[in-house]
Design a protein around this motif. Structure first.
Motif, PDB file in Angstrom:
ATOM      1  N   PRO A  54       0.814  -1.216   0.000  1.00 50.20           N
ATOM      2  CA  PRO A  54       0.000   0.000   0.000  1.00 50.20           C
ATOM      3  C   PRO A  54       0.842   1.257   0.000  1.00 50.20           C
ATOM      4  CG  PRO A  54       0.120  -0.873   2.209  1.00 50.20           C
ATOM      5  CD  PRO A  54       0.832  -1.864   1.325  1.00 50.20           C
ATOM      6  N   ALA A  55       0.244   2.303  -0.496  1.00 50.95           N
ATOM      7  CA  ALA A  55       0.844   3.633  -0.444  1.00 50.95           C
ATOM      8  C   ALA A  55      -0.217   4.558   0.111  1.00 50.95           C
ATOM      9  CB  ALA A  55       1.286   4.085  -1.826  1.00 50.95           C
ATOM     10  N   VAL A  56      -0.086   4.915   1.354  1.00 53.26           N
ATOM     11  CA  VAL A  56      -1.147   5.654   2.026  1.00 53.26           C
ATOM     12  C   VAL A  56      -0.884   7.140   1.912  1.00 53.26           C
ATOM     13  CG1 VAL A  56      -2.358   6.020   4.207  1.00 53.26           C
ATOM     14  CG2 VAL A  56      -1.488   3.756   3.615  1.00 53.26           C
ATOM     15  N   GLY A  57      -1.864   7.887   1.413  1.00 54.95           N
ATOM     16  CA  GLY A  57      -1.761   9.331   1.352  1.00 54.95           C
ATOM     17  C   GLY A  57      -2.895   9.958   2.139  1.00 54.95           C
ATOM     18  N   ALA A  58      -2.728  11.194   2.588  1.00 56.05           N
ATOM     19  CA  ALA A  58      -3.797  11.892   3.315  1.00 56.05           C
ATOM     20  C   ALA A  58      -4.922  12.193   2.346  1.00 56.05           C
ATOM     21  CB  ALA A  58      -3.257  13.172   3.932  1.00 56.05           C
ATOM     22  N   ARG A  59      -6.126  11.722   2.659  1.00 55.50           N
ATOM     23  CA  ARG A  59      -7.258  11.905   1.770  1.00 55.50           C
ATOM     24  C   ARG A  59      -8.247  12.928   2.315  1.00 55.50           C
ATOM     25  NH1 ARG A  59      -6.904   6.452   2.347  1.00 55.50           N
ATOM     26  NH2 ARG A  59      -8.888   6.381   3.473  1.00 55.50           N
ATOM     27  N   VAL A  60      -8.168  13.190   3.626  1.00 48.47           N
ATOM     28  CA  VAL A  60      -9.095  14.112   4.264  1.00 48.47           C
ATOM     29  C   VAL A  60      -8.286  15.057   5.136  1.00 48.47           C
ATOM     30  CG1 VAL A  60     -11.158  14.311   5.722  1.00 48.47           C
ATOM     31  CG2 VAL A  60     -10.815  12.262   4.348  1.00 48.47           C
ATOM     32  N   THR A  96     -14.254  -2.768  11.035  1.00 45.05           N
ATOM     33  CA  THR A  96     -14.159  -2.384   9.632  1.00 45.05           C
ATOM     34  C   THR A  96     -14.927  -3.321   8.714  1.00 45.05           C
ATOM     35  OG1 THR A  96     -12.590  -2.128   7.778  1.00 45.05           O
ATOM     36  CG2 THR A  96     -11.954  -3.649   9.508  1.00 45.05           C
ATOM     37  N   HIS A  97     -15.323  -2.788   7.546  1.00 44.63           N
ATOM     38  CA  HIS A  97     -15.955  -3.580   6.501  1.00 44.63           C
ATOM     39  C   HIS A  97     -14.967  -4.463   5.759  1.00 44.63           C
ATOM     40  CE1 HIS A  97     -14.122  -0.222   4.546  1.00 44.63           C
ATOM     41  NE2 HIS A  97     -14.511  -0.572   3.341  1.00 44.63           N
ATOM     42  N   ALA A  98     -13.687  -4.274   5.987  1.00 44.80           N
ATOM     43  CA  ALA A  98     -12.622  -5.061   5.351  1.00 44.80           C
ATOM     44  C   ALA A  98     -12.458  -4.752   3.874  1.00 44.80           C
ATOM     45  CB  ALA A  98     -12.820  -6.564   5.557  1.00 44.80           C
ATOM     46  N   GLY A  99     -12.733  -3.502   3.466  1.00 40.73           N
ATOM     47  CA  GLY A  99     -12.275  -3.066   2.154  1.00 40.73           C
ATOM     48  C   GLY A  99     -10.754  -3.116   2.134  1.00 40.73           C
ATOM     49  N   MET A 100     -10.167  -3.388   0.972  1.00 38.64           N
ATOM     50  CA  MET A 100      -8.720  -3.614   0.937  1.00 38.64           C
ATOM     51  C   MET A 100      -7.925  -2.392   1.370  1.00 38.64           C
ATOM     52  SD  MET A 100      -6.536  -5.980   0.623  1.00 38.64           S
ATOM     53  CE  MET A 100      -7.009  -7.327  -0.452  1.00 38.64           C
ATOM     54  N   ASN A 101      -8.359  -1.191   0.980  1.00 38.85           N
ATOM     55  CA  ASN A 101      -7.662   0.007   1.454  1.00 38.85           C
ATOM     56  C   ASN A 101      -7.630   0.055   2.972  1.00 38.85           C
ATOM     57  OD1 ASN A 101      -6.837   1.208  -0.912  1.00 38.85           O
ATOM     58  ND2 ASN A 101      -8.167   2.979  -0.735  1.00 38.85           N
ATOM     59  N   SER A 102      -8.778  -0.202   3.586  1.00 46.33           N
ATOM     60  CA  SER A 102      -8.870  -0.142   5.038  1.00 46.33           C
ATOM     61  C   SER A 102      -8.022  -1.226   5.686  1.00 46.33           C
ATOM     62  CB  SER A 102     -10.332  -0.280   5.476  1.00 46.33           C
ATOM     63  OG  SER A 102     -11.074   0.865   5.089  1.00 46.33           O
ATOM     64  N   ASP A 145     -17.680   9.886  19.104  1.00 47.92           N
ATOM     65  CA  ASP A 145     -17.502  10.997  18.175  1.00 47.92           C
ATOM     66  C   ASP A 145     -18.023  10.497  16.837  1.00 47.92           C
ATOM     67  OD1 ASP A 145     -16.718  13.082  16.554  1.00 47.92           O
ATOM     68  OD2 ASP A 145     -14.571  12.920  16.982  1.00 47.92           O
ATOM     69  N   VAL A 146     -19.214  10.955  16.444  1.00 48.03           N
ATOM     70  CA  VAL A 146     -19.872  10.454  15.234  1.00 48.03           C
ATOM     71  C   VAL A 146     -19.793  11.509  14.139  1.00 48.03           C
ATOM     72  CG1 VAL A 146     -22.037   9.608  14.245  1.00 48.03           C
ATOM     73  CG2 VAL A 146     -21.430   9.035  16.603  1.00 48.03           C
ATOM     74  N   ARG A 147     -19.265  11.121  12.976  1.00 44.18           N
ATOM     75  CA  ARG A 147     -19.124  12.039  11.839  1.00 44.18           C
ATOM     76  C   ARG A 147     -19.420  11.283  10.543  1.00 44.18           C
ATOM     77  NH1 ARG A 147     -13.558  15.508  13.124  1.00 44.18           N
ATOM     78  NH2 ARG A 147     -13.734  15.477  15.402  1.00 44.18           N
ATOM     79  N   ARG A 148     -19.646  12.034   9.490  1.00 44.59           N
ATOM     80  CA  ARG A 148     -19.787  11.423   8.168  1.00 44.59           C
ATOM     81  C   ARG A 148     -18.503  10.692   7.780  1.00 44.59           C
ATOM     82  NH1 ARG A 148     -25.023  10.803   6.688  1.00 44.59           N
ATOM     83  NH2 ARG A 148     -26.187  12.759   6.750  1.00 44.59           N
ATOM     84  N   SER A 149     -17.374  11.322   8.025  1.00 45.35           N
ATOM     85  CA  SER A 149     -16.086  10.713   7.684  1.00 45.35           C
ATOM     86  C   SER A 149     -15.016  11.241   8.609  1.00 45.35           C
ATOM     87  CB  SER A 149     -15.706  11.005   6.226  1.00 45.35           C
ATOM     88  OG  SER A 149     -15.506  12.396   6.031  1.00 45.35           O
ATOM     89  N   PHE A 150     -13.923  10.506   8.679  1.00 43.74           N
ATOM     90  CA  PHE A 150     -12.743  10.881   9.444  1.00 43.74           C
ATOM     91  C   PHE A 150     -11.523  10.781   8.525  1.00 43.74           C
ATOM     92  CE2 PHE A 150     -15.611   9.720  12.828  1.00 43.74           C
ATOM     93  CZ  PHE A 150     -15.216  10.476  13.929  1.00 43.74           C
ATOM     94  N   PRO A 151     -10.438  11.433   8.897  1.00 40.56           N
ATOM     95  CA  PRO A 151      -9.174  11.213   8.178  1.00 40.56           C
ATOM     96  C   PRO A 151      -8.615   9.855   8.610  1.00 40.56           C
ATOM     97  CG  PRO A 151      -8.831  12.720   9.999  1.00 40.56           C
ATOM     98  CD  PRO A 151     -10.310  12.465   9.941  1.00 40.56           C
ATOM     99  N   GLN A 152      -8.980   8.820   7.878  1.00 34.55           N
ATOM    100  CA  GLN A 152      -8.755   7.457   8.348  1.00 34.55           C
ATOM    101  C   GLN A 152      -7.319   7.150   8.748  1.00 34.55           C
ATOM    102  OE1 GLN A 152     -11.161   4.103   6.985  1.00 34.55           O
ATOM    103  NE2 GLN A 152      -9.307   3.236   6.098  1.00 34.55           N
ATOM    104  N   PRO A 153      -6.299   7.474   7.925  1.00 31.34           N
ATOM    105  CA  PRO A 153      -4.935   7.155   8.362  1.00 31.34           C
ATOM    106  C   PRO A 153      -4.559   7.845   9.673  1.00 31.34           C
ATOM    107  CG  PRO A 153      -4.980   7.628   6.015  1.00 31.34           C
ATOM    108  CD  PRO A 153      -6.326   8.007   6.546  1.00 31.34           C
TER     109      PRO A 153
END
Length: 405
Positions: free
Chosen positions: A210-216, A300-306, A281-289
């Motif tokens: 993987p190559a993790v980049g900041a998405r949020v 987790t749902h076990a999507g490959m990125n996650s 802390d409930v939000r639509r999204s978080f900066p996952q990394p």
């Protein structure tokens, strides 16, 4: 002088995000990259330094019943793929004919890619954001619903439109909506040690990890200041319309010692969930990394990125997969001792599994081993090295690479 490398990816975060650090690395090395996908990802692509090629291609909604994807839902999804392909192929061909690349790199799930590469005689490579396929392991078999029946009317509708598409575009019908294309170079964004039957894949496959980049943007989130362990809960960005799941999490972990960061996505109405417990802390999204860097467990749902991001940060996983692809990933997580799957949504079961994975020393040990494999895989630097070596291979040829007028 740098090469012109063209990328084509379906407009889905799980497939596009892993390619972006590679694109940024290629641009940094002096190559010109053009990237075609849907408008929703314009800013993410431009941030890498690549040229954005907009396609009339919106993210496709994926329907999955609570008990798992059905044959009807699969048929509707595949029919949608065929109809989208009809709409975008003319623009893709015009882009590649006008600005012919030295290398055409397409997502393995984008069946349009090999069709166009063959028609235009382009040097091709694939990017693989999930488990790869060869003669020993066929990832496509993991995609069939438990109730799969090819006689279902929805699936028959797909077969009819598939045959018509093949006839109209002059390609064999088995090439239409066929995943698992194998090119001369296949960049797989998982380490070989995570891949099923990884030892059987030949030199055409480069397991770069993987190559993790900041998405949020991360400025509005900070880890809990009270020192409580952090549980991150997310079902990803595609199949997350599960208010029953989020409600069960609130019942299971409300009032516990966990600080829970719960991403509910954009399909669930927060009002349906009611007031969140004080430790949530409930939000639509978080900066996952950024969240995973501080998490003690990941539901987790076990999507490959996650999954890959959890491995990178060595976070024990409790998996609740929604799609056949995610079920395959969750099985691999369990096989390798990196986490466990939820048996159901009973609050007591939720607590038992999450508390169990967080406290299991064998999971911690296996996560450390797998994290080492991830780092040694090389990420975007190794992927860019592979691309440059492929372009330099005698007989690989160049597609022209000059910008068309």
């Amino acid at each position: 002088m740098g090469a012109h490398i063209a990328f084509l990816t379906i407009p889905a975060a799980g497939h596009l995000n892993p390619t972006l650090p590679l694109v940024a690395e290629l641009v940094r090395r002096g190559h010109r990259v053009s990237y075609a996908t849907g408008a929703a990802f314009r800013s993410a692509v431009l941030a890498t330094g690549a040229e954005f090629v907009e396609l009339d291609w919106a993210p496709q909604a994926v329907k999955v019943s609570p008990a798992g994807q059905t044959t009807a839902e699969l048929g509707e999804m595949l029919t949608g793929f065929v109809r989208i392909a009809r709409r975008v192929i003319p623009a893709i061909e015009q882009w590649l004919e006008t600005d012919r690349p030295d290398l055409f790199c397409y997502d393995m799930m984008t069946f349009i890619g090999p069709m166009v590469a063959a028609k235009l005689g382009l040097l091709e490579a694939t990017t693989v954001a999930n488990l790869a396929t060869n003669e020993h392991f066929d990832f496509r078999r993991e995609m069939a619903p438990a109730d799969f029946d090819p006689r279902h009317p929805k699936f028959q509708q797909f077969m009819t439109e598939r045959a018509a598409f093949a006839a109209d575009f002059g390609v064999p019908v088995e090439k239409v909506v066929a995943t698992g294309a194998v090119a001369g170079l296949n960049l797989v964004f998982v380490p070989r040690e995570f891949q099923v039957a990884g030892e059987t894949f030949d030199e055409r496959f480069r397991f770069v990890g993987p190559a993790v980049g900041a998405r949020v943007e991360t400025a509005d989130w900070e880890p809990p200041a009270d020192g409580r362990p952090l549980l991150f809960v997310s079902l990803g960005t595609v199949v997350n319309d599960r208010p029953d799941f989020f409600t069960a999490c609130a019942k299971a972990f409300g009032g516990t010692n966990w600080h829970v960061a719960m991403a509910i996505g954009d399909q669930v109405d927060p009002a349906v969930l009611g007031a969140a417990p004080a430790n949530f802390d409930v939000r639509r999204s978080f900066p996952q990394p950024a969240v995973l860097a501080h998490a003690a467990a990941f539901l987790t749902h076990a999507g490959m990125n996650s999954v890959m991001e959890a491995l990178l940060y060595q976070v024990p996983m409790a998996t609740f997969p929604q799609t056949p692809e995610q079920h395959a990933n969750a099985r691999r997580v369990a096989e390798l001792g990196l986490g466990r799957s939820l048996p159901d949504l009973d609050p007591e079961s939720l607590r038992e599994v999450v508390d169990g994975v967080a406290a299991d020393p064998s999971i911690v040990e296996q996560l450390e081993v797998m994290a080492g494999h991830l780092h040694r895989a090389g990420g975007p630097v190794a992927a860019a090295d592979a691309v440059e070596a492929y372009l330099a291979t005698p007989g690989a040829g160049r597609g022209g690479g000059t910008r068309g007028g």
